[in-house]
Design a protein around this motif. Structure first.
Motif, short mmCIF file in Angstrom:
data_model
loop_
_atom_site.label_atom_id
_atom_site.label_comp_id
_atom_site.label_asym_id
_atom_site.label_seq_id
_atom_site.Cartn_x
_atom_site.Cartn_y
_atom_site.Cartn_z
N ASN A 48 -2.55 21.50 -5.41
CA ASN A 48 -3.60 20.93 -4.57
C ASN A 48 -3.81 19.46 -4.94
O ASN A 48 -3.87 19.11 -6.12
CB ASN A 48 -4.91 21.68 -4.74
CG ASN A 48 -4.81 23.13 -4.30
OD1 ASN A 48 -3.90 23.51 -3.57
ND2 ASN A 48 -5.73 23.96 -4.77
N ASN A 49 -3.93 18.60 -3.94
CA ASN A 49 -4.11 17.19 -4.25
C ASN A 49 -4.87 16.49 -3.14
O ASN A 49 -4.85 16.91 -1.98
CB ASN A 49 -2.77 16.49 -4.51
CG ASN A 49 -1.92 16.39 -3.26
OD1 ASN A 49 -2.09 15.46 -2.48
ND2 ASN A 49 -1.01 17.34 -3.06
N ILE A 50 -5.53 15.41 -3.54
CA ILE A 50 -6.24 14.50 -2.63
C ILE A 50 -5.83 13.08 -3.00
O ILE A 50 -5.77 12.74 -4.19
CB ILE A 50 -7.77 14.65 -2.74
CG1 ILE A 50 -8.21 16.07 -2.41
CG2 ILE A 50 -8.47 13.65 -1.82
CD1 ILE A 50 -9.68 16.32 -2.69
N ALA A 51 -5.52 12.27 -2.02
CA ALA A 51 -5.15 10.88 -2.28
C ALA A 51 -5.89 9.97 -1.31
O ALA A 51 -6.08 10.32 -0.14
CB ALA A 51 -3.65 10.67 -2.15
N SER A 52 -6.32 8.82 -1.81
CA SER A 52 -7.03 7.87 -0.97
C SER A 52 -6.84 6.46 -1.52
O SER A 52 -6.73 6.28 -2.74
CB SER A 52 -8.52 8.21 -0.91
OG SER A 52 -9.23 7.28 -0.12
N ASN A 53 -6.78 5.49 -0.64
CA ASN A 53 -6.73 4.10 -1.08
C ASN A 53 -7.48 3.21 -0.10
O ASN A 53 -7.52 3.47 1.11
CB ASN A 53 -5.28 3.61 -1.23
CG ASN A 53 -4.58 3.36 0.09
OD1 ASN A 53 -4.27 4.30 0.81
ND2 ASN A 53 -4.33 2.10 0.40
N VAL A 54 -8.10 2.18 -0.64
CA VAL A 54 -8.83 1.17 0.13
C VAL A 54 -8.06 -0.14 0.04
O VAL A 54 -7.59 -0.52 -1.04
CB VAL A 54 -10.26 0.97 -0.42
CG1 VAL A 54 -11.00 -0.08 0.38
CG2 VAL A 54 -11.03 2.29 -0.40
N TYR A 55 -7.91 -0.83 1.16
CA TYR A 55 -7.12 -2.05 1.16
C TYR A 55 -7.81 -3.15 1.96
O TYR A 55 -8.59 -2.89 2.88
CB TYR A 55 -5.71 -1.81 1.72
CG TYR A 55 -5.68 -1.34 3.15
CD1 TYR A 55 -5.58 -2.24 4.21
CD2 TYR A 55 -5.77 0.02 3.46
CE1 TYR A 55 -5.56 -1.81 5.53
CE2 TYR A 55 -5.76 0.46 4.78
CZ TYR A 55 -5.65 -0.45 5.80
OH TYR A 55 -5.64 -0.03 7.11
N LEU A 56 -7.51 -4.39 1.59
CA LEU A 56 -8.00 -5.57 2.30
C LEU A 56 -6.90 -6.61 2.27
O LEU A 56 -6.38 -6.95 1.20
CB LEU A 56 -9.26 -6.13 1.65
CG LEU A 56 -9.71 -7.53 2.12
CD1 LEU A 56 -10.11 -7.49 3.59
CD2 LEU A 56 -10.86 -8.04 1.26
N ASN A 57 -6.52 -7.10 3.44
CA ASN A 57 -5.49 -8.13 3.55
C ASN A 57 -5.99 -9.16 4.55
O ASN A 57 -6.07 -8.88 5.75
CB ASN A 57 -4.16 -7.52 4.00
CG ASN A 57 -3.00 -8.44 3.73
OD1 ASN A 57 -2.97 -9.55 4.20
ND2 ASN A 57 -2.03 -7.95 2.95
N GLY A 58 -6.36 -10.34 4.05
CA GLY A 58 -6.97 -11.32 4.94
C GLY A 58 -6.52 -12.74 4.66
O GLY A 58 -6.02 -13.06 3.58
N SER A 59 -6.70 -13.60 5.67
CA SER A 59 -6.35 -15.01 5.55
C SER A 59 -7.48 -15.87 6.10
O SER A 59 -8.10 -15.53 7.11
CB SER A 59 -5.07 -15.32 6.34
OG SER A 59 -3.98 -14.56 5.87
#
Length: 286
Positions: A48-59
């Motif tokens: 059993n697994n849970i994965a999550s990621n938050v990202y920000l890519n800006g200019s």
């Protein structure tokens, strides 16, 4: 009549100001991805697994007359949870690049570049015991250079500097003896003089539904290792399936001749490093 003329004279500068185009422009993509897998009496096995990621890519960019100033920020942090191991970090990067240029021909600029790459959280080696091997500013890679910037259009920029300073920082005193990041044992900083090439591409396609960002950095030092090229290549692809739901692909390819591969306490030669993450989640484009 005089009052009307006075009112018109007062409002005219406001109208001209409103029509003037701002020299500042911004763009970016941010969001959160997640996945979940659960097994119950599954004969083929699984965890059993849970994965999550938050990202920000800006200019954030400035362009007026002969001056161009570009600022790019890329941040990504993700965790993975399994029933056996609990929460572990699976992606973590914080990159900032600021480039200031003055135009001297149609597509060429004199430019100066400051580039910083590090991470936000702690990193561990999960062997027989949990061991801290990295954290914020350990390592940090700082590049400062002057050179020529070629901009054939507003989507691509190719920057070359024959005079580039690269600094590798290990800020944590507990990790200065690991020799993991190419810094001499017991030292906090390593400095190198060399040349650098930076290629940036930023495309928005399919009526704004597809975002493609690529940033590739190449550096070689003016020492005995000249010709051995350090590489860092980041790619972000975002496809809007709906106004809020986005499919994203992110990858980083790295090679640093000074960063040796350490396995079971044995130091081996440098190797190509690669990581990628494919996610589906909620996003916001700005």
């Amino acid at each position: 009549m005089k009052l009307r003329l006075l009112a018109l004279a007062a409002l005219l500068p406001l109208g001209l100001f409103a029509q003037e185009k701002s020299p500042w422009a911004h763009s970016g993509l941010t969001g959160i991805n997640f996945s979940q897998t659960s097994f119950t009496n599954w004969s083929e096995g699984g965890e059993n697994n849970i994965a999550s990621n938050v990202y920000l890519n800006g200019s954030l960019n400035y362009k007026k007359d002969k001056t161009a100033w570009t600022n790019d920020l890329s941040a990504n942090y993700g965790l993975n949870y399994t029933t056996d191991n609990g929460w572990r970090k699976n992606i973590d990067n914080l990159n900032l690049a600021s480039k200031y240029g003055r135009q001297f021909s149609e597509k060429l600029y004199y430019a100066g570049l400051l580039d910083v790459k590090t991470q936000m959280g702690h990193g561990y080696n999960y062997g027989a015991q949990k061991t801290l091997i990295s954290k914020f500013a350990t390592p940090a890679y700082i590049n400062l250079s002057v050179g020529i910037d070629y901009k054939p259009n507003d989507k691509v920029a190719i920057y070359y500097s024959p005079v580039a300073g690269k600094m590798t920082l290990v800020a944590d005193s507990a990790l200065v003896f690991t020799q993991r990041f190419g810094v001499d044992e017991g030292k906090y900083i390593r400095t190198q003089l060399g040349s650098t090439l930076k290629v940036n591409a930023n495309y928005v396609l399919m009526d704004g539904k597809l975002t493609l960002k690529s940033a590739a950095d190449f550096f070689t030092a003016y020492d005995d290792s000249f010709g051995n090229v350090d590489v860092n290549w980041d790619v972000l692809v975002g496809l809007n399936l709906t106004k809020l739901i986005t499919l994203t692909f992110q990858s980083t390819l790295k090679y640093d001749d000074d960063v040796k591969n350490i396995k079971d306490g044995v130091v081996h030669g440098a190797k190509v490093q690669f990581k990628e993450i494919l996610g589906l989640g909620i996003s916001y484009k700005f």
